[in-house]
Design a protein around this motif. Structure first.
Motif, PDB file in Angstrom:
ATOM      1  N   SER A  42     -11.960  55.848 -42.236  1.00 34.99           N
ATOM      2  CA  SER A  42     -11.823  55.833 -43.686  1.00 34.99           C
ATOM      3  C   SER A  42     -10.363  56.032 -44.083  1.00 34.99           C
ATOM      4  O   SER A  42      -9.812  55.301 -44.916  1.00 34.99           O
ATOM      5  CB  SER A  42     -12.703  56.928 -44.294  1.00 34.99           C
ATOM      6  N   GLU A  43      -9.721  57.005 -43.435  1.00 32.75           N
ATOM      7  CA  GLU A  43      -8.320  57.311 -43.746  1.00 32.75           C
ATOM      8  C   GLU A  43      -7.409  56.131 -43.432  1.00 32.75           C
ATOM      9  O   GLU A  43      -6.471  55.840 -44.158  1.00 32.75           O
ATOM     10  CB  GLU A  43      -7.888  58.538 -42.947  1.00 32.75           C
ATOM     11  N   ALA A  44      -7.705  55.456 -42.325  1.00 31.93           N
ATOM     12  CA  ALA A  44      -6.879  54.314 -41.915  1.00 31.93           C
ATOM     13  C   ALA A  44      -7.257  53.052 -42.692  1.00 31.93           C
ATOM     14  O   ALA A  44      -6.548  52.040 -42.619  1.00 31.93           O
ATOM     15  CB  ALA A  44      -7.033  54.076 -40.416  1.00 31.93           C
ATOM     16  N   GLY A  45      -8.374  53.095 -43.401  1.00 31.75           N
ATOM     17  CA  GLY A  45      -8.816  51.928 -44.166  1.00 31.75           C
ATOM     18  C   GLY A  45      -9.282  50.783 -43.279  1.00 31.75           C
ATOM     19  O   GLY A  45      -9.064  49.613 -43.585  1.00 31.75           O
ATOM     20  N   VAL A  46      -9.916  51.128 -42.154  1.00 32.05           N
ATOM     21  CA  VAL A  46     -10.369  50.090 -41.217  1.00 32.05           C
ATOM     22  C   VAL A  46     -11.884  50.119 -41.061  1.00 32.05           C
ATOM     23  O   VAL A  46     -12.537  51.138 -41.324  1.00 32.05           O
ATOM     24  CB  VAL A  46      -9.741  50.268 -39.815  1.00 32.05           C
ATOM     25  N   ARG A  47     -12.431  48.998 -40.616  1.00 33.93           N
ATOM     26  CA  ARG A  47     -13.862  48.914 -40.306  1.00 33.93           C
ATOM     27  C   ARG A  47     -14.055  48.591 -38.830  1.00 33.93           C
ATOM     28  O   ARG A  47     -15.137  48.201 -38.414  1.00 33.93           O
ATOM     29  CB  ARG A  47     -14.532  47.846 -41.180  1.00 33.93           C
ATOM     30  N   LEU A  48     -12.958  48.709 -38.075  1.00 36.51           N
ATOM     31  CA  LEU A  48     -12.987  48.403 -36.645  1.00 36.51           C
ATOM     32  C   LEU A  48     -12.152  49.449 -35.905  1.00 36.51           C
ATOM     33  O   LEU A  48     -11.013  49.712 -36.282  1.00 36.51           O
ATOM     34  CB  LEU A  48     -12.403  46.994 -36.424  1.00 36.51           C
ATOM     35  N   LEU A  49     -12.775  50.044 -34.890  1.00 37.57           N
ATOM     36  CA  LEU A  49     -12.101  51.063 -34.084  1.00 37.57           C
ATOM     37  C   LEU A  49     -12.288  50.729 -32.606  1.00 37.57           C
ATOM     38  O   LEU A  49     -13.387  50.369 -32.181  1.00 37.57           O
ATOM     39  CB  LEU A  49     -12.706  52.451 -34.385  1.00 37.57           C
ATOM     40  N   ILE A  50     -11.206  50.818 -31.854  1.00 38.59           N
ATOM     41  CA  ILE A  50     -11.294  50.627 -30.399  1.00 38.59           C
ATOM     42  C   ILE A  50     -10.682  51.868 -29.749  1.00 38.59           C
ATOM     43  O   ILE A  50      -9.551  52.243 -30.068  1.00 38.59           O
ATOM     44  CB  ILE A  50     -10.534  49.362 -29.942  1.00 38.59           C
ATOM     45  N   HIS A  51     -11.441  52.510 -28.862  1.00 38.01           N
ATOM     46  CA  HIS A  51     -10.917  53.687 -28.168  1.00 38.01           C
ATOM     47  C   HIS A  51     -11.529  53.808 -26.782  1.00 38.01           C
ATOM     48  O   HIS A  51     -12.434  53.054 -26.401  1.00 38.01           O
ATOM     49  CB  HIS A  51     -11.176  54.960 -28.992  1.00 38.01           C
ATOM     50  N   GLY A  52     -11.052  54.784 -26.035  1.00 40.34           N
ATOM     51  CA  GLY A  52     -11.577  55.054 -24.695  1.00 40.34           C
ATOM     52  C   GLY A  52     -11.972  56.514 -24.595  1.00 40.34           C
ATOM     53  O   GLY A  52     -12.601  57.048 -25.500  1.00 40.34           O
ATOM     54  N   HIS A  53     -11.594  57.128 -23.507  1.00 36.45           N
ATOM     55  CA  HIS A  53     -11.684  58.561 -23.237  1.00 36.45           C
ATOM     56  C   HIS A  53     -13.069  59.091 -22.882  1.00 36.45           C
ATOM     57  O   HIS A  53     -13.190  59.921 -21.993  1.00 36.45           O
ATOM     58  CB  HIS A  53     -11.130  59.368 -24.426  1.00 36.45           C
ATOM     59  N   THR A  54     -14.115  58.669 -23.567  1.00 32.17           N
ATOM     60  CA  THR A  54     -15.412  59.323 -23.374  1.00 32.17           C
ATOM     61  C   THR A  54     -16.159  58.820 -22.141  1.00 32.17           C
ATOM     62  O   THR A  54     -17.162  59.419 -21.751  1.00 32.17           O
ATOM     63  CB  THR A  54     -16.320  59.125 -24.609  1.00 32.17           C
ATOM     64  N   HIS A  55     -15.702  57.722 -21.540  1.00 30.37           N
ATOM     65  CA  HIS A  55     -16.374  57.129 -20.387  1.00 30.37           C
ATOM     66  C   HIS A  55     -17.813  56.717 -20.748  1.00 30.37           C
ATOM     67  O   HIS A  55     -18.718  56.841 -19.919  1.00 30.37           O
ATOM     68  CB  HIS A  55     -16.380  58.089 -19.182  1.00 30.37           C
ATOM     69  N   ARG A  56     -18.012  56.296 -21.994  1.00 30.35           N
ATOM     70  CA  ARG A  56     -19.316  55.811 -22.445  1.00 30.35           C
ATOM     71  C   ARG A  56     -19.139  54.439 -23.063  1.00 30.35           C
ATOM     72  O   ARG A  56     -19.261  54.284 -24.281  1.00 30.35           O
ATOM     73  CB  ARG A  56     -19.887  56.762 -23.502  1.00 30.35           C
ATOM     74  N   PRO A  57     -18.785  53.439 -22.218  1.00 27.24           N
ATOM     75  CA  PRO A  57     -18.485  52.105 -22.746  1.00 27.24           C
ATOM     76  C   PRO A  57     -19.659  51.565 -23.568  1.00 27.24           C
ATOM     77  O   PRO A  57     -20.807  51.629 -23.128  1.00 27.24           O
ATOM     78  CB  PRO A  57     -18.247  51.257 -21.488  1.00 27.24           C
ATOM     79  N   ALA A  58     -19.335  51.076 -24.764  1.00 26.58           N
ATOM     80  CA  ALA A  58     -20.399  50.623 -25.665  1.00 26.58           C
ATOM     81  C   ALA A  58     -19.784  49.922 -26.860  1.00 26.58           C
ATOM     82  O   ALA A  58     -18.571  49.991 -27.099  1.00 26.58           O
ATOM     83  CB  ALA A  58     -21.218  51.825 -26.145  1.00 26.58           C
ATOM     84  N   HIS A  59     -20.657  49.243 -27.599  1.00 24.75           N
ATOM     85  CA  HIS A  59     -20.290  48.654 -28.881  1.00 24.75           C
ATOM     86  C   HIS A  59     -21.241  49.239 -29.916  1.00 24.75           C
ATOM     87  O   HIS A  59     -22.441  48.978 -29.870  1.00 24.75           O
ATOM     88  CB  HIS A  59     -20.420  47.125 -28.821  1.00 24.75           C
ATOM     89  N   HIS A  60     -20.710  50.066 -30.821  1.00 23.81           N
ATOM     90  CA  HIS A  60     -21.542  50.752 -31.803  1.00 23.81           C
ATOM     91  C   HIS A  60     -21.385  50.123 -33.184  1.00 23.81           C
ATOM     92  O   HIS A  60     -20.269  49.787 -33.585  1.00 23.81           O
ATOM     93  CB  HIS A  60     -21.136  52.228 -31.925  1.00 23.81           C
ATOM     94  N   ALA A  61     -22.496  50.026 -33.897  1.00 17.71           N
ATOM     95  CA  ALA A  61     -22.443  49.680 -35.321  1.00 17.71           C
ATOM     96  C   ALA A  61     -22.556  50.976 -36.106  1.00 17.71           C
ATOM     97  O   ALA A  61     -23.308  51.871 -35.736  1.00 17.71           O
ATOM     98  CB  ALA A  61     -23.590  48.739 -35.665  1.00 17.71           C
ATOM     99  N   LEU A  62     -21.777  51.104 -37.166  1.00 13.20           N
ATOM    100  CA  LEU A  62     -21.851  52.294 -38.010  1.00 13.20           C
ATOM    101  C   LEU A  62     -21.473  51.912 -39.432  1.00 13.20           C
ATOM    102  O   LEU A  62     -21.170  50.745 -39.692  1.00 13.20           O
ATOM    103  CB  LEU A  62     -20.927  53.404 -37.487  1.00 13.20           C
TER     104      LEU A  62
END
Ligand SMILES: [Mn+2]
Length: 279
Positions: A219-239
């Motif tokens: 919300s702060e960045a004004g984006v509707r798309l986020l790409i990250h790593g770290h959690t070791h839970r590869p996935a594509h989430h809708a929110l």
């Protein structure tokens, strides 16, 4: 999260083919994974214009003068690919947060092993890479996208966030980098051992991103798309963010023995999963 974003927005579009990877955890402790990553990177880079590494490329980083053999080989490979035209962007993760950090204090290091010339050749200059702040916003085929390592959104893990804040301070980093290499390596080993111990006693949910932190960051960045790593839970989430449909990609981690490792490719055709993704 760091309160600033990339100085100049990076725009990707047209015929660009953009590789995203993270959490390779490269180092001499795991030559097999290093080999897998090198092969995959060579193969995919041949058809890519950009590479974005979103943190934890290396298992540990105690300063640009302390790279082990696998890490040095990785630097050479990235430099070779960058020399051949691949645009390489690298973000620091929670393991390699000292990557390319200017080592102001190191010139007076009592170890005295590093020459001025070697000190000037930091990671990014050796590779020919651009370092990214975490998080940063880029334009990805017409859409604003937030790129992050992901650890700063794991807000349920209060102990870790406290440690993160401490070790991201300029004062802590200056002090750490002014110590002799052997001492830095010993501290890193100790931190890793303690991290493994504390992880063993932590609930699974603590080590995933917090849904509210994700929504707040987007919300702060004004984006509707986020790409990250770290959690070791590869996935594509809708929110949903601010009442609008949004998506979150979580990049795979790499471990050859467990058959894990993959990348995400973004192009005008959309997203494509490369390598090993669940489902
Ligand atoms: Mn990480």
């Amino acid at each position: 999260m760091d309160a600033f974003a990339c100085a100049a927005p990076i725009e990707l579009g047209g015929g660009d083919r953009v590789l995203f990877a993270s959490d390779v955890h490269l180092g001499d402790h795991d030559p097999e994974t290093a080999r897998c990553f090198e092969d995959a990177l060579r193969a995919h880079a041949a058809h890519a214009s950009h590479l974005f590494v979103l943190g934890d490329l290396f298992e540990a980083w105690v300063g640009d003068d302390g790279a082990d053999q696998v890490s040095q080989r990785t630097v050479d490979l990235l430099a070779e690919l960058a020399g051949a035209g691949l645009r390489v962007h690298v973000m620091r993760g929670n393991r390699d947060f000292l990557l390319d950090v200017p080592a102001g204090g190191r010139r007076d290091s009592p170890s005295g092993s590093a020459t001025l010339e070697a000190l000037a050749r930091t990671f990014a200059r050796r590779v020919g890479a651009t370092m990214l702040v975490d998080p940063c916003t880029v334009v990805l085929f017409g859409r604003a996208a937030l790129l992050a390592h992901g650890d700063a959104m794991c807000t349920d893990d209060v102990d870790y966030l406290r440690f993160r804040e401490l070790t991201r301070s300029a004062e802590w980093q200056r002090d750490f980098l002014s110590r002799p290499l052997e001492e830095r390596q010993a501290v890193a080993r100790d931190l890793r051992a303690r991290s493994e111990l504390s992880k063993a006693g932590k609930a699974e949910e603590l080590m995933d991103v917090n849904a509210h932190a994700v929504q707040a960051a987007m919300s702060e960045a004004g984006v509707r798309l986020l790409i990250h790593g770290h959690t070791h839970r590869p996935a594509h989430h809708a929110l949903r963010v601010d009442g609008q449909a949004a998506e979150r990609w979580v990049l795979p981690d790499w471990d050859a023995r467990l058959g894990r490792g993959g990348m995400l490719l973004a192009s005008a055709d959309g997203f494509q999963r490369l390598g090993s993704w669940p489902g």
